[in-house]
Design a protein around this motif. Structure first.
Motif, short mmCIF file in Angstrom:
data_model
loop_
_atom_site.label_atom_id
_atom_site.label_comp_id
_atom_site.label_asym_id
_atom_site.label_seq_id
_atom_site.Cartn_x
_atom_site.Cartn_y
_atom_site.Cartn_z
N LYS A 1 -9.08 19.97 -55.45
CA LYS A 1 -8.98 19.07 -54.63
C LYS A 1 -9.49 17.38 -55.85
N TYR B 1 6.40 22.01 -48.73
CA TYR B 1 6.69 20.86 -49.40
C TYR B 1 5.60 20.83 -50.49
N TYR C 1 4.58 16.24 -51.37
CA TYR C 1 4.49 15.35 -51.39
C TYR C 1 3.77 14.61 -52.50
N GLN D 1 1.79 10.62 -52.61
CA GLN D 1 1.21 9.45 -51.63
C GLN D 1 0.94 8.53 -52.78
N LEU E 1 4.46 8.48 -48.40
CA LEU E 1 4.63 9.72 -49.56
C LEU E 1 5.61 9.65 -49.42
N LEU F 1 9.12 13.01 -50.82
CA LEU F 1 8.60 14.50 -51.56
C LEU F 1 9.01 14.54 -52.79
N PHE G 1 -0.28 15.98 -52.41
CA PHE G 1 -0.51 17.02 -50.44
C PHE G 1 1.04 17.70 -50.67
N TYR H 1 3.09 20.40 -41.13
CA TYR H 1 1.22 20.76 -41.12
C TYR H 1 0.65 20.03 -42.70
N PHE H 2 -0.62 19.50 -43.16
CA PHE H 2 -0.52 19.12 -43.95
C PHE H 2 -1.61 19.56 -44.62
N GLY H 3 -2.22 19.77 -46.23
CA GLY H 3 -3.84 20.06 -47.12
C GLY H 3 -4.41 18.52 -46.85
N GLU H 4 -5.06 18.69 -47.69
CA GLU H 4 -6.03 18.32 -47.37
C GLU H 4 -5.93 17.20 -49.17
N TRP I 1 -6.30 14.95 -55.68
CA TRP I 1 -6.68 13.26 -55.85
C TRP I 1 -6.21 13.76 -57.92
#
Lengths: 114, 111
Positions: B9, B33, B35, B37, B43, B45, B90, B101-104, B107
């Motif tokens: 994370k 995918y 991405y 941010q 976001l 790709l 992401f 649908y995206f993961g959390e 960073w």
């Protein structure tokens, strides 16, 4: 070129007031359209989507969006904003029907005043 | 629950170091995918995978490699990290109804 524009970087509304977030896209046909919401430090949650049919779509948390082909727009609305709606909102468009990858707008940060 | 798990994370790297971001889906969908941010840019790709063993470049692939060895996992590798790769990453999967649908998020800071 295909693009997605969210003209408002930051919007502040009072709790209980109505909300409209703007989204415009540039494309020769009708793409798939989405709105996502992101709370600080979190991932993206889908609010609603439009593929075809009724141009007014309902989503979660009381949000709705209207697709207007003539204006190439897909604006997000909520009749009465709650403090918990404070977040960043992203309009996203799937131009490429093969990959279905999303192109995102730059986002609109919503602040809610008590 | 989007059914997408990303690790780590949080990560801090020094310039020139390498690392791999892991992503796994608990569904059985083909498309996945990656991405990134960045503030004020939404976001973008990086890479896309239509199925096991296939990958395709996105808008910002430079400096990254990906691997899709099986249907469940899609990893993103930075071979020689640069400060410009400081971002939030992401992973996402395509689910039913053509919804992504995206993961959390992961960073990453490169110093």
């Amino acid at each position: 070129a295909q693009s997605v524009t969210q003209p408002d970087i930051h919007i502040t509304v009072s709790e209980g007031a109505s909300l409209e977030l703007r989204c415009n896209y540039s494309y020769g046909a009708t793409p798939y359209l989405f709105w996502y919401v992101q709370s600080p430090g979190q991932g993206l949650q889908l609010l609603l989507k439009y593929f075809s049919g009724d141009t007014l779509v309902q989503g979660i948390k009381g949000f709705e969006a209207e697709f207007k082909r003539s204006q190439s727009s897909f604006n997000l609305r909520k009749p009465s904003v709650h403090w918990s709606d404070a977040a960043e909102y992203f309009c996203a468009v799937a131009f490429d029907t093969g990959r279905r990858a999303l192109t995102f707008g730059s986002g609109t940060r919503l602040q809610v005043q008590p | 629950n989007a059914g997408v798990t990303q690790t780590p994370k949080f990560q801090v790297l020094k310039t020139g170091q390498s690392m791999t971001l892991q992503c796994a889906q608990d569904m059985n969908h083909n498309s996945m995918y990656w991405y990134r941010q960045d503030p004020g840019m939404g976001l973008r790709l990086i890479y896309y995978s239509a199925s096991e063993g296939t990958t395709d470049k996105g808008e910002v692939p430079n400096g990254y490699n990906v691997s899709r060895l099986n249907k469940r996992e899609f990893s993103l590798r930075l071979e020689s990290a640069a400060p410009s790769q400081t971002s939030v990453y992401f992973c996402a999967r395509r689910g039913g109804g053509n919804t992504i649908y995206f993961g959390e998020g992961s960073w990453l800071t490169v110093v």
